[in-house]
Motif scaffolding. Sequence first.
Motif, PDB file in Angstrom:
ATOM      1  N   VAL B  84      41.561  51.839   0.615  1.00 50.54           N
ATOM      2  CA  VAL B  84      40.533  51.116  -0.139  1.00 50.54           C
ATOM      3  C   VAL B  84      40.304  49.741   0.477  1.00 50.54           C
ATOM      4  N   ARG B  85      41.384  49.062   0.827  1.00 49.56           N
ATOM      5  CA  ARG B  85      41.259  47.702   1.364  1.00 49.56           C
ATOM      6  C   ARG B  85      40.626  47.707   2.753  1.00 49.56           C
ATOM      7  N   VAL B  86      40.886  48.763   3.526  1.00 53.07           N
ATOM      8  CA  VAL B  86      40.222  48.880   4.824  1.00 53.07           C
ATOM      9  C   VAL B  86      38.720  49.057   4.618  1.00 53.07           C
ATOM     10  N   HIS B  87      38.354  49.913   3.663  1.00 51.49           N
ATOM     11  CA  HIS B  87      36.938  50.153   3.390  1.00 51.49           C
ATOM     12  C   HIS B  87      36.237  48.883   2.916  1.00 51.49           C
ATOM     13  N   ARG B  88      36.976  48.041   2.188  1.00 53.37           N
ATOM     14  CA  ARG B  88      36.390  46.770   1.711  1.00 53.37           C
ATOM     15  C   ARG B  88      36.318  45.729   2.814  1.00 53.37           C
ATOM     16  N   GLY B  89      36.934  46.024   3.926  1.00 51.30           N
ATOM     17  CA  GLY B  89      36.944  45.060   5.014  1.00 51.30           C
ATOM     18  C   GLY B  89      38.033  44.012   4.894  1.00 51.30           C
ATOM     19  N   GLU B  90      38.956  44.213   3.970  1.00 45.65           N
ATOM     20  CA  GLU B  90      40.031  43.229   3.772  1.00 45.65           C
ATOM     21  C   GLU B  90      41.159  43.397   4.785  1.00 45.65           C
ATOM     22  N   LEU B  91      41.242  44.580   5.365  1.00 43.60           N
ATOM     23  CA  LEU B  91      42.282  44.861   6.357  1.00 43.60           C
ATOM     24  C   LEU B  91      41.645  45.542   7.561  1.00 43.60           C
ATOM     25  N   PRO B  92      42.219  45.349   8.733  1.00 38.62           N
ATOM     26  CA  PRO B  92      41.711  46.096   9.892  1.00 38.62           C
ATOM     27  C   PRO B  92      42.056  47.574   9.749  1.00 38.62           C
ATOM     28  N   ALA B  93      41.246  48.413  10.369  1.00 32.56           N
ATOM     29  CA  ALA B  93      41.530  49.855  10.318  1.00 32.56           C
ATOM     30  C   ALA B  93      42.845  50.127  11.027  1.00 32.56           C
ATOM     31  N   PHE B  94      43.568  51.080  10.531  1.00 35.91           N
ATOM     32  CA  PHE B  94      44.816  51.463  11.197  1.00 35.91           C
ATOM     33  C   PHE B  94      44.701  52.908  11.679  1.00 35.91           C
ATOM     34  N   ARG B  95      45.467  53.222  12.703  1.00 36.03           N
ATOM     35  CA  ARG B  95      45.349  54.544  13.325  1.00 36.03           C
ATOM     36  C   ARG B  95      46.627  55.351  13.202  1.00 36.03           C
ATOM     37  N   ARG B  96      47.640  54.780  12.602  1.00 32.95           N
ATOM     38  CA  ARG B  96      48.937  55.443  12.589  1.00 32.95           C
ATOM     39  C   ARG B  96      49.759  54.866  11.430  1.00 32.95           C
ATOM     40  N   VAL B  97      50.680  55.667  10.911  1.00 33.02           N
ATOM     41  CA  VAL B  97      51.556  55.189   9.837  1.00 33.02           C
ATOM     42  C   VAL B  97      52.999  55.475  10.226  1.00 33.02           C
ATOM     43  N   VAL B  98      53.869  54.507   9.971  1.00 36.86           N
ATOM     44  CA  VAL B  98      55.302  54.706  10.174  1.00 36.86           C
ATOM     45  C   VAL B  98      55.993  54.437   8.844  1.00 36.86           C
ATOM     46  N   VAL B  99      56.817  55.364   8.400  1.00 40.96           N
ATOM     47  CA  VAL B  99      57.545  55.201   7.136  1.00 40.96           C
ATOM     48  C   VAL B  99      59.038  55.200   7.441  1.00 40.96           C
ATOM     49  N   GLU B 100      59.723  54.173   6.968  1.00 37.71           N
ATOM     50  CA  GLU B 100      61.178  54.137   7.099  1.00 37.71           C
ATOM     51  C   GLU B 100      61.772  54.445   5.728  1.00 37.71           C
ATOM     52  N   THR B 101      62.649  55.431   5.665  1.00 36.11           N
ATOM     53  CA  THR B 101      63.251  55.790   4.370  1.00 36.11           C
ATOM     54  C   THR B 101      64.532  54.990   4.149  1.00 36.11           C
ATOM     55  N   THR B 102      65.062  55.078   2.938  1.00 41.22           N
ATOM     56  CA  THR B 102      66.383  54.499   2.701  1.00 41.22           C
ATOM     57  C   THR B 102      67.435  55.418   3.323  1.00 41.22           C
ATOM     58  N   GLY B 103      68.634  54.895   3.456  1.00 42.24           N
ATOM     59  CA  GLY B 103      69.700  55.658   4.097  1.00 42.24           C
ATOM     60  C   GLY B 103      70.156  56.867   3.314  1.00 42.24           C
ATOM     61  N   LEU B 104      69.912  56.863   2.014  1.00 41.74           N
ATOM     62  CA  LEU B 104      70.334  57.994   1.188  1.00 41.74           C
ATOM     63  C   LEU B 104      69.165  58.899   0.827  1.00 41.74           C
ATOM     64  N   ALA B 105      68.024  58.654   1.457  1.00 40.38           N
ATOM     65  CA  ALA B 105      66.828  59.411   1.078  1.00 40.38           C
ATOM     66  C   ALA B 105      66.847  60.805   1.677  1.00 40.38           C
ATOM     67  N   ASP B 106      66.267  61.718   0.927  1.00 32.94           N
ATOM     68  CA  ASP B 106      65.983  63.051   1.432  1.00 32.94           C
ATOM     69  C   ASP B 106      64.586  62.965   2.060  1.00 32.94           C
ATOM     70  N   PRO B 107      64.458  63.251   3.347  1.00 36.10           N
ATOM     71  CA  PRO B 107      63.139  63.114   3.977  1.00 36.10           C
ATOM     72  C   PRO B 107      62.149  64.203   3.577  1.00 36.10           C
ATOM     73  N   VAL B 108      62.629  65.306   3.025  1.00 36.03           N
ATOM     74  CA  VAL B 108      61.723  66.426   2.739  1.00 36.03           C
ATOM     75  C   VAL B 108      60.605  66.052   1.752  1.00 36.03           C
ATOM     76  N   PRO B 109      60.890  65.276   0.683  1.00 35.79           N
ATOM     77  CA  PRO B 109      59.789  64.929  -0.225  1.00 35.79           C
ATOM     78  C   PRO B 109      58.626  64.204   0.462  1.00 35.79           C
ATOM     79  N   VAL B 110      58.907  63.441   1.510  1.00 33.93           N
ATOM     80  CA  VAL B 110      57.798  62.784   2.210  1.00 33.93           C
ATOM     81  C   VAL B 110      56.906  63.857   2.846  1.00 33.93           C
ATOM     82  N   LEU B 111      57.523  64.857   3.460  1.00 35.47           N
ATOM     83  CA  LEU B 111      56.749  65.930   4.076  1.00 35.47           C
ATOM     84  C   LEU B 111      56.009  66.738   3.011  1.00 35.47           C
ATOM     85  N   ALA B 112      56.677  66.958   1.869  1.00 35.48           N
ATOM     86  CA  ALA B 112      56.039  67.700   0.784  1.00 35.48           C
ATOM     87  C   ALA B 112      54.841  66.926   0.241  1.00 35.48           C
ATOM     88  N   THR B 113      55.009  65.615   0.118  1.00 34.28           N
ATOM     89  CA  THR B 113      53.922  64.782  -0.402  1.00 34.28           C
ATOM     90  C   THR B 113      52.710  64.841   0.523  1.00 34.28           C
TER      91      THR B 113
END
Lengths: 103, 341
Positions: B84-113
Amino acid sequence: MCSLCGTLGAAAHWSEGGGDRTQVGARREVLRERIRRVALLNRVLAPSRMHVDEWEETAYILRGPTGQSVLCGDLAAVFAEVQRLRGAPLDPLDPALVEALSA
Amino acid sequence: MSKERLPLTLITGFLGSGKTTLLAKLLRDPLLGDAVVLVNELGEVPLDHHLLREVDEKTVILDSGCVCCTIRTDLVDELRDLEVRVHRGELPAFRRVVVETTGLADPVPVLATLLQDPMLSAHYMADGVVTCVDAVNAPLQAERQPEWTKQVVVADRIVLTKTDLAEADGAAAEALIRARNPVAEIITGVSGDVPAGRLIGLGVLAEERRAEQVTAWLDAVNHGHGHAHEHDHDHHAGVHAIALRFDEPLDWTMFALWLAMLLQSRGDDVLRVKGLLDTGADGPLVLHGVQHVIHPPTHLAAWPDEDRTSRIVLIVRGIGRAEVEASLRAFDGLAKGAVAA
Protein backbone atom coordinates in the motif's frame (compact mmCIF):
# COMPACT_ATOMS: atom_id res chain seq x y z
CA MET A 1 -2.07 -26.29 0.04
CA CYS A 2 -1.96 -27.72 3.51
CA SER A 3 -3.48 -31.16 3.48
CA LEU A 4 -5.04 -30.76 6.88
CA CYS A 5 -6.89 -27.53 6.50
CA GLY A 6 -8.91 -27.96 3.34
CA THR A 7 -12.12 -26.03 3.83
CA LEU A 8 -15.10 -25.48 1.61
CA GLY A 9 -14.59 -22.52 -0.67
CA ALA A 10 -10.82 -22.49 -0.27
CA ALA A 11 -8.41 -22.45 -3.20
CA ALA A 12 -8.28 -25.68 -5.22
CA HIS A 13 -6.63 -28.51 -3.33
CA TRP A 14 -3.32 -29.65 -4.76
CA SER A 15 -4.75 -33.11 -5.46
CA GLU A 16 -7.08 -31.60 -8.07
CA GLY A 17 -4.30 -30.01 -10.06
CA GLY A 18 -2.43 -32.92 -11.54
CA GLY A 19 -4.77 -34.28 -14.16
CA ASP A 20 -4.00 -33.92 -17.83
CA ARG A 21 -5.46 -30.53 -18.74
CA THR A 22 -3.78 -30.36 -22.09
CA GLN A 23 -6.63 -31.92 -23.99
CA VAL A 24 -9.74 -30.21 -25.30
CA GLY A 25 -12.68 -30.31 -22.90
CA ALA A 26 -10.76 -29.61 -19.71
CA ARG A 27 -13.92 -29.10 -17.65
CA ARG A 28 -15.29 -32.45 -18.72
CA GLU A 29 -11.94 -33.97 -17.77
CA VAL A 30 -12.13 -32.37 -14.32
CA LEU A 31 -15.60 -33.81 -13.77
CA ARG A 32 -14.56 -37.22 -15.05
CA GLU A 33 -11.64 -37.15 -12.62
CA ARG A 34 -13.89 -36.18 -9.71
CA ILE A 35 -16.23 -39.06 -10.43
CA ARG A 36 -13.31 -41.44 -10.65
CA ARG A 37 -11.83 -40.03 -7.43
CA VAL A 38 -15.10 -40.78 -5.66
CA ALA A 39 -15.09 -44.34 -6.99
CA LEU A 40 -11.53 -44.86 -5.77
CA LEU A 41 -12.30 -43.25 -2.41
CA ASN A 42 -15.18 -45.65 -1.94
CA ARG A 43 -12.94 -48.63 -2.56
CA VAL A 44 -10.47 -47.34 0.02
CA LEU A 45 -13.16 -46.43 2.57
CA ALA A 46 -15.20 -49.62 2.17
CA PRO A 47 -13.30 -51.56 4.88
CA SER A 48 -14.17 -48.71 7.27
CA ARG A 49 -17.83 -48.88 6.22
CA MET A 50 -17.79 -45.31 4.99
CA HIS A 51 -19.00 -43.91 1.68
CA VAL A 52 -18.47 -40.74 -0.34
CA ASP A 53 -20.72 -39.09 -2.94
CA GLU A 54 -19.82 -36.27 -5.30
CA TRP A 55 -21.79 -33.06 -4.59
CA GLU A 56 -22.39 -30.38 -7.23
CA GLU A 57 -18.84 -30.59 -8.59
CA THR A 58 -17.64 -28.57 -5.59
CA ALA A 59 -17.60 -30.92 -2.61
CA TYR A 60 -17.96 -34.46 -1.36
CA ILE A 61 -20.52 -35.90 1.05
CA LEU A 62 -18.95 -38.36 3.46
CA ARG A 63 -21.29 -40.82 5.13
CA GLY A 64 -20.11 -42.58 8.27
CA PRO A 65 -20.87 -46.14 9.38
CA THR A 66 -23.80 -45.05 11.53
CA GLY A 67 -25.38 -42.78 8.97
CA GLN A 68 -23.80 -39.44 9.85
CA SER A 69 -23.03 -37.31 6.82
CA VAL A 70 -20.71 -34.37 6.43
CA LEU A 71 -19.86 -32.06 3.55
CA CYS A 72 -16.13 -31.95 2.69
CA GLY A 73 -14.50 -29.45 0.37
CA ASP A 74 -11.62 -31.61 -0.79
CA LEU A 75 -9.63 -34.76 -0.15
CA ALA A 76 -7.89 -33.29 2.87
CA ALA A 77 -11.22 -32.49 4.48
CA VAL A 78 -12.51 -35.97 3.61
CA PHE A 79 -9.66 -37.68 5.45
CA ALA A 80 -9.86 -35.23 8.37
CA GLU A 81 -13.55 -36.12 8.74
CA VAL A 82 -12.82 -39.82 8.32
CA GLN A 83 -10.42 -39.47 11.24
CA ARG A 84 -13.02 -37.64 13.32
CA LEU A 85 -15.72 -40.22 12.65
CA ARG A 86 -13.43 -43.18 13.25
CA GLY A 87 -11.66 -41.64 16.21
CA ALA A 88 -8.33 -42.42 14.53
CA PRO A 89 -6.74 -41.59 11.18
CA LEU A 90 -7.04 -44.01 8.31
CA ASP A 91 -3.41 -44.94 7.69
CA PRO A 92 -2.50 -46.03 4.15
CA LEU A 93 0.52 -47.86 5.58
CA ASP A 94 -1.64 -50.00 7.88
CA PRO A 95 -0.83 -53.60 6.80
CA ALA A 96 -4.43 -54.66 7.40
CA LEU A 97 -5.73 -51.96 5.06
CA VAL A 98 -3.07 -52.75 2.45
CA GLU A 99 -4.02 -56.43 2.61
CA ALA A 100 -7.73 -55.64 2.35
CA LEU A 101 -7.15 -53.44 -0.70
CA SER A 102 -4.90 -56.04 -2.33
CA ALA A 103 -7.42 -58.87 -1.94
CA MET B 1 -0.76 -14.28 -13.69
CA SER B 2 0.23 -11.07 -15.40
CA LYS B 3 2.49 -9.70 -12.71
CA GLU B 4 5.71 -11.51 -11.97
CA ARG B 5 5.79 -12.71 -8.39
CA LEU B 6 8.51 -11.30 -6.16
CA PRO B 7 11.01 -13.76 -4.69
CA LEU B 8 10.99 -14.25 -0.91
CA THR B 9 14.06 -15.68 0.78
CA LEU B 10 13.68 -17.23 4.21
CA ILE B 11 16.69 -17.17 6.52
CA THR B 12 16.35 -19.51 9.46
CA GLY B 13 18.53 -21.38 11.92
CA PHE B 14 18.61 -22.30 15.57
CA LEU B 15 19.41 -19.85 18.38
CA GLY B 16 22.96 -18.56 18.07
CA SER B 17 23.55 -20.08 14.66
CA GLY B 18 24.61 -16.77 13.09
CA LYS B 19 21.51 -15.76 11.13
CA THR B 20 21.78 -12.08 11.89
CA THR B 21 25.54 -12.00 11.26
CA LEU B 22 24.91 -13.60 7.86
CA LEU B 23 22.09 -11.16 7.12
CA ALA B 24 24.23 -8.18 8.09
CA LYS B 25 26.86 -9.25 5.54
CA LEU B 26 24.30 -10.04 2.85
CA LEU B 27 22.73 -6.59 3.18
CA ARG B 28 25.98 -5.03 1.99
CA ASP B 29 25.57 -6.76 -1.36
CA PRO B 30 23.91 -4.81 -4.18
CA LEU B 31 21.77 -7.90 -4.87
CA LEU B 32 19.76 -6.94 -1.81
CA GLY B 33 19.69 -3.23 -2.54
CA ASP B 34 16.03 -3.33 -3.56
CA ALA B 35 14.92 -5.86 -0.97
CA VAL B 36 12.56 -5.51 1.95
CA VAL B 37 14.02 -7.17 5.03
CA LEU B 38 11.71 -8.45 7.76
CA VAL B 39 13.41 -9.46 11.01
CA ASN B 40 11.86 -10.76 14.18
CA GLU B 41 13.84 -8.51 16.46
CA LEU B 42 16.66 -6.02 16.27
CA GLY B 43 19.43 -7.66 18.24
CA GLU B 44 23.03 -6.93 19.05
CA VAL B 45 24.24 -7.29 15.48
CA PRO B 46 23.56 -4.00 13.71
CA LEU B 47 21.58 -4.26 10.49
CA ASP B 48 21.86 -1.39 8.08
CA HIS B 49 19.21 -1.28 5.39
CA HIS B 50 16.72 1.32 4.22
CA LEU B 51 13.77 -1.09 4.12
CA LEU B 52 14.30 -2.97 7.35
CA ARG B 53 11.16 -3.87 9.29
CA GLU B 54 10.81 -5.48 12.66
CA VAL B 55 7.90 -7.88 13.00
CA ASP B 56 6.64 -10.05 15.81
CA GLU B 57 6.02 -13.64 14.85
CA LYS B 58 2.28 -13.36 15.19
CA THR B 59 0.56 -16.52 14.19
CA VAL B 60 -2.95 -17.78 13.89
CA ILE B 61 -3.36 -21.48 14.45
CA LEU B 62 -6.36 -22.83 12.59
CA ASP B 63 -8.90 -25.10 14.23
CA SER B 64 -7.17 -28.29 13.18
CA GLY B 65 -4.20 -27.38 15.37
CA CYS B 66 -1.84 -28.31 12.56
CA VAL B 67 1.34 -26.29 12.92
CA CYS B 68 1.85 -26.22 9.15
CA CYS B 69 -1.48 -24.48 8.81
CA THR B 70 -0.38 -21.71 11.11
CA ILE B 71 -0.73 -18.47 9.22
CA ARG B 72 1.98 -15.93 9.84
CA THR B 73 -0.30 -12.92 10.13
CA ASP B 74 2.65 -10.66 10.82
CA LEU B 75 3.98 -11.33 7.33
CA VAL B 76 0.60 -10.89 5.72
CA ASP B 77 -0.02 -7.58 7.51
CA GLU B 78 3.46 -6.21 6.94
CA LEU B 79 3.67 -7.08 3.26
CA ARG B 80 0.19 -5.72 2.61
CA ASP B 81 1.13 -2.49 4.38
CA LEU B 82 4.33 -2.21 2.37
CA GLU B 83 2.48 -2.73 -0.92
CA VAL B 84 0.00 0.00 0.00
CA ARG B 85 2.77 2.43 0.93
CA VAL B 86 4.62 1.73 -2.31
CA HIS B 87 1.44 2.45 -4.27
CA ARG B 88 1.04 5.73 -2.36
CA GLY B 89 4.56 6.68 -3.27
CA GLU B 90 5.71 6.71 0.35
CA LEU B 91 8.28 3.98 -0.23
CA PRO B 92 10.39 2.99 -3.21
CA ALA B 93 9.31 -0.15 -5.03
CA PHE B 94 11.01 -3.28 -3.85
CA ARG B 95 11.88 -6.33 -5.93
CA ARG B 96 12.69 -8.91 -3.30
CA VAL B 97 11.84 -9.87 0.28
CA VAL B 98 14.08 -11.43 2.91
CA VAL B 99 12.55 -12.82 6.11
CA GLU B 100 14.64 -13.80 9.11
CA THR B 101 12.86 -16.10 11.56
CA THR B 102 13.49 -16.52 15.26
CA GLY B 103 15.79 -19.32 16.33
CA LEU B 104 12.93 -21.45 17.61
CA ALA B 105 10.65 -20.82 14.65
CA ASP B 106 9.23 -23.50 12.45
CA PRO B 107 9.88 -22.25 8.90
CA VAL B 108 7.03 -24.25 7.36
CA PRO B 109 4.26 -21.77 8.34
CA VAL B 110 6.02 -19.07 6.31
CA LEU B 111 5.88 -21.33 3.25
CA ALA B 112 2.27 -22.25 4.02
CA THR B 113 1.35 -18.58 4.36
CA LEU B 114 2.86 -17.83 0.96
CA LEU B 115 0.61 -20.46 -0.60
CA GLN B 116 -2.56 -19.92 1.39
CA ASP B 117 -2.94 -16.17 1.69
CA PRO B 118 -4.63 -14.91 -1.50
CA MET B 119 -2.62 -11.67 -1.67
CA LEU B 120 0.71 -13.22 -0.85
CA SER B 121 0.26 -16.16 -3.21
CA ALA B 122 -0.52 -13.74 -6.03
CA HIS B 123 2.45 -11.46 -5.40
CA TYR B 124 5.21 -13.56 -3.85
CA MET B 125 6.95 -16.86 -4.42
CA ALA B 126 9.40 -18.68 -2.16
CA ASP B 127 12.88 -18.15 -3.61
CA GLY B 128 14.62 -20.50 -1.21
CA VAL B 129 15.18 -21.40 2.41
CA VAL B 130 18.64 -20.67 3.84
CA THR B 131 19.41 -22.36 7.15
CA CYS B 132 22.35 -21.48 9.37
CA VAL B 133 23.83 -24.39 11.31
CA ASP B 134 26.24 -23.87 14.17
CA ALA B 135 29.05 -26.42 13.68
CA VAL B 136 29.89 -26.42 17.38
CA ASN B 137 26.43 -27.13 18.77
CA ALA B 138 24.94 -29.13 15.88
CA PRO B 139 25.27 -32.57 17.57
CA LEU B 140 23.47 -31.44 20.72
CA GLN B 141 20.81 -29.51 18.85
CA ALA B 142 20.23 -32.39 16.43
CA GLU B 143 19.61 -34.70 19.34
CA ARG B 144 17.47 -32.45 21.51
CA GLN B 145 15.80 -29.79 19.38
CA PRO B 146 13.08 -30.76 16.92
CA GLU B 147 13.14 -27.19 15.62
CA TRP B 148 16.73 -27.74 14.47
CA THR B 149 15.71 -30.79 12.46
CA LYS B 150 12.80 -28.97 10.86
CA GLN B 151 14.99 -26.03 9.90
CA VAL B 152 17.58 -28.33 8.32
CA VAL B 153 15.06 -30.52 6.51
CA VAL B 154 13.37 -27.63 4.70
CA ALA B 155 16.63 -25.91 3.69
CA ASP B 156 17.67 -25.32 0.10
CA ARG B 157 21.06 -23.96 1.20
CA ILE B 158 22.81 -24.53 4.50
CA VAL B 159 25.41 -22.13 5.84
CA LEU B 160 27.69 -23.93 8.27
CA THR B 161 28.89 -21.36 10.78
CA LYS B 162 31.53 -21.26 13.53
CA THR B 163 33.71 -23.82 11.76
CA ASP B 164 36.72 -21.67 12.69
CA LEU B 165 36.26 -22.41 16.39
CA ALA B 166 38.53 -25.05 17.90
CA GLU B 167 35.68 -27.14 19.29
CA ALA B 168 33.81 -27.23 15.97
CA ASP B 169 33.51 -30.53 14.13
CA GLY B 170 32.44 -29.58 10.63
CA ALA B 171 32.45 -33.15 9.34
CA ALA B 172 30.16 -34.33 12.15
CA ALA B 173 27.81 -31.43 11.54
CA GLU B 174 27.72 -32.18 7.82
CA ALA B 175 26.89 -35.83 8.48
CA LEU B 176 23.99 -34.81 10.73
CA ILE B 177 22.74 -32.42 8.07
CA ARG B 178 23.04 -34.99 5.27
CA ALA B 179 21.04 -37.55 7.27
CA ARG B 180 18.14 -35.13 7.21
CA ASN B 181 18.63 -33.29 3.98
CA PRO B 182 20.49 -35.18 1.24
CA VAL B 183 20.66 -32.42 -1.30
CA ALA B 184 20.88 -28.89 0.11
CA GLU B 185 24.22 -27.36 -0.77
CA ILE B 186 26.31 -26.87 2.37
CA ILE B 187 28.39 -23.70 2.35
CA THR B 188 30.93 -22.86 5.01
CA GLY B 189 30.34 -19.32 6.14
CA VAL B 190 32.68 -18.13 8.83
CA SER B 191 31.40 -14.81 10.18
CA GLY B 192 28.67 -14.74 7.55
CA ASP B 193 31.08 -14.42 4.65
CA VAL B 194 29.08 -16.07 1.88
CA PRO B 195 28.58 -14.48 -1.56
CA ALA B 196 24.98 -13.28 -1.76
CA GLY B 197 24.55 -14.91 -5.15
CA ARG B 198 24.88 -18.36 -3.61
CA LEU B 199 21.94 -17.77 -1.27
CA ILE B 200 19.72 -15.25 -3.01
CA GLY B 201 17.93 -15.76 -6.33
CA LEU B 202 17.74 -19.55 -6.06
CA GLY B 203 14.29 -19.71 -7.67
CA VAL B 204 13.61 -23.14 -6.24
CA LEU B 205 9.95 -23.07 -7.24
CA ALA B 206 10.41 -21.49 -10.65
CA GLU B 207 8.73 -23.59 -13.33
CA GLU B 208 11.91 -23.96 -15.35
CA ARG B 209 13.87 -25.22 -12.36
CA ARG B 210 11.40 -27.73 -10.91
CA ALA B 211 12.59 -30.79 -12.84
CA GLU B 212 16.21 -29.88 -12.13
CA GLN B 213 15.47 -29.65 -8.42
CA VAL B 214 13.80 -33.03 -8.33
CA THR B 215 16.50 -34.81 -10.35
CA ALA B 216 19.15 -33.34 -8.02
CA TRP B 217 17.33 -34.91 -5.10
CA LEU B 218 16.97 -38.23 -6.87
CA ASP B 219 20.66 -38.30 -7.79
CA ALA B 220 21.72 -37.41 -4.25
CA VAL B 221 19.63 -40.16 -2.69
CA ASN B 222 20.41 -42.81 -5.30
CA HIS B 223 24.13 -42.16 -5.11
CA GLY B 224 24.16 -42.25 -1.33
CA HIS B 225 25.10 -38.61 -0.96
CA GLY B 226 26.21 -38.34 2.65
CA HIS B 227 24.06 -40.50 4.88
CA ALA B 228 20.80 -40.36 3.08
CA HIS B 229 20.25 -44.09 2.72
CA GLU B 230 17.68 -45.70 4.92
CA HIS B 231 20.12 -48.15 6.43
CA ASP B 232 22.50 -45.40 7.29
CA HIS B 233 20.28 -42.95 9.03
CA ASP B 234 20.71 -41.26 12.36
CA HIS B 235 18.77 -43.37 14.80
CA HIS B 236 18.26 -40.55 17.27
CA ALA B 237 16.08 -38.70 14.85
CA GLY B 238 14.87 -41.64 12.74
CA VAL B 239 14.90 -39.24 9.81
CA HIS B 240 15.93 -40.72 6.48
CA ALA B 241 15.31 -40.58 2.77
CA ILE B 242 13.24 -43.10 0.86
CA ALA B 243 13.68 -43.29 -2.91
CA LEU B 244 11.02 -45.12 -4.90
CA ARG B 245 10.87 -45.95 -8.59
CA PHE B 246 7.92 -47.24 -10.59
CA ASP B 247 8.36 -48.56 -14.12
CA GLU B 248 4.67 -48.41 -14.99
CA PRO B 249 2.75 -45.12 -15.15
CA LEU B 250 1.13 -44.21 -11.85
CA ASP B 251 -2.57 -43.46 -11.52
CA TRP B 252 -2.44 -39.80 -10.47
CA THR B 253 -5.94 -39.70 -8.98
CA MET B 254 -5.11 -42.62 -6.71
CA PHE B 255 -1.62 -41.33 -5.94
CA ALA B 256 -3.05 -38.00 -4.78
CA LEU B 257 -5.63 -39.83 -2.68
CA TRP B 258 -2.87 -41.96 -1.14
CA LEU B 259 -0.66 -38.95 -0.39
CA ALA B 260 -3.52 -36.92 1.09
CA MET B 261 -4.31 -39.90 3.31
CA LEU B 262 -0.66 -40.32 4.30
CA LEU B 263 -0.33 -36.63 5.18
CA GLN B 264 -3.48 -36.79 7.30
CA SER B 265 -2.34 -39.87 9.22
CA ARG B 266 1.47 -39.49 9.25
CA GLY B 267 1.91 -35.86 8.24
CA ASP B 268 4.19 -34.96 11.13
CA ASP B 269 6.59 -37.69 10.00
CA VAL B 270 6.58 -36.86 6.30
CA LEU B 271 9.03 -33.99 6.14
CA ARG B 272 9.54 -33.53 2.42
CA VAL B 273 8.22 -35.02 -0.80
CA LYS B 274 9.68 -34.61 -4.25
CA GLY B 275 8.91 -36.54 -7.36
CA LEU B 276 8.72 -36.84 -11.11
CA LEU B 277 5.64 -38.91 -11.88
CA ASP B 278 4.73 -40.65 -15.09
CA THR B 279 0.96 -40.25 -15.15
CA GLY B 280 0.62 -41.23 -18.79
CA ALA B 281 1.02 -37.72 -20.21
CA ASP B 282 3.85 -36.69 -22.56
CA GLY B 283 5.87 -35.11 -19.76
CA PRO B 284 6.15 -35.85 -16.05
CA LEU B 285 4.17 -34.36 -13.24
CA VAL B 286 6.42 -32.55 -10.78
CA LEU B 287 5.59 -32.96 -7.12
CA HIS B 288 7.06 -30.75 -4.40
CA GLY B 289 5.99 -30.64 -0.79
CA VAL B 290 7.23 -29.64 2.65
CA GLN B 291 5.28 -31.41 5.37
CA HIS B 292 1.60 -30.70 4.78
CA VAL B 293 2.38 -27.91 2.35
CA ILE B 294 2.10 -29.44 -1.12
CA HIS B 295 2.67 -27.04 -3.97
CA PRO B 296 0.22 -27.34 -6.84
CA PRO B 297 1.74 -30.04 -9.06
CA THR B 298 2.73 -29.04 -12.56
CA HIS B 299 3.04 -31.00 -15.78
CA LEU B 300 6.23 -30.56 -17.75
CA ALA B 301 6.01 -30.61 -21.53
CA ALA B 302 8.83 -33.18 -21.73
CA TRP B 303 10.99 -35.37 -19.53
CA PRO B 304 14.28 -33.79 -18.40
CA ASP B 305 16.31 -36.90 -19.32
CA GLU B 306 16.08 -40.35 -20.91
CA ASP B 307 14.71 -41.92 -17.75
CA ARG B 308 10.92 -41.89 -18.01
CA THR B 309 10.06 -43.86 -14.91
CA SER B 310 8.26 -42.36 -11.94
CA ARG B 311 10.70 -41.40 -9.23
CA ILE B 312 9.76 -40.20 -5.78
CA VAL B 313 11.85 -39.15 -2.79
CA LEU B 314 10.36 -38.82 0.67
CA ILE B 315 12.23 -37.56 3.72
CA VAL B 316 10.46 -39.29 6.57
CA ARG B 317 10.78 -39.99 10.26
CA GLY B 318 10.17 -43.50 11.56
CA ILE B 319 8.59 -44.83 8.38
CA GLY B 320 10.14 -47.75 6.47
CA ARG B 321 10.71 -47.94 2.74
CA ALA B 322 9.09 -51.35 2.36
CA GLU B 323 5.81 -50.30 3.95
CA VAL B 324 5.60 -47.19 1.78
CA GLU B 325 6.30 -49.10 -1.41
CA ALA B 326 3.92 -51.97 -0.58
CA SER B 327 1.16 -49.51 0.26
CA LEU B 328 1.63 -47.38 -2.83
CA ARG B 329 1.72 -50.43 -5.11
CA ALA B 330 -1.45 -51.79 -3.50
CA PHE B 331 -3.30 -48.50 -3.95
CA ASP B 332 -2.07 -48.10 -7.53
CA GLY B 333 -2.94 -51.69 -8.34
CA LEU B 334 -6.43 -51.17 -6.95
CA ALA B 335 -6.92 -48.14 -9.20
CA LYS B 336 -5.76 -49.98 -12.30
CA GLY B 337 -7.47 -53.26 -11.65
CA ALA B 338 -10.71 -52.52 -9.93
CA VAL B 339 -12.01 -49.19 -11.12
CA ALA B 340 -12.43 -48.56 -14.80
CA ALA B 341 -10.94 -45.35 -16.08
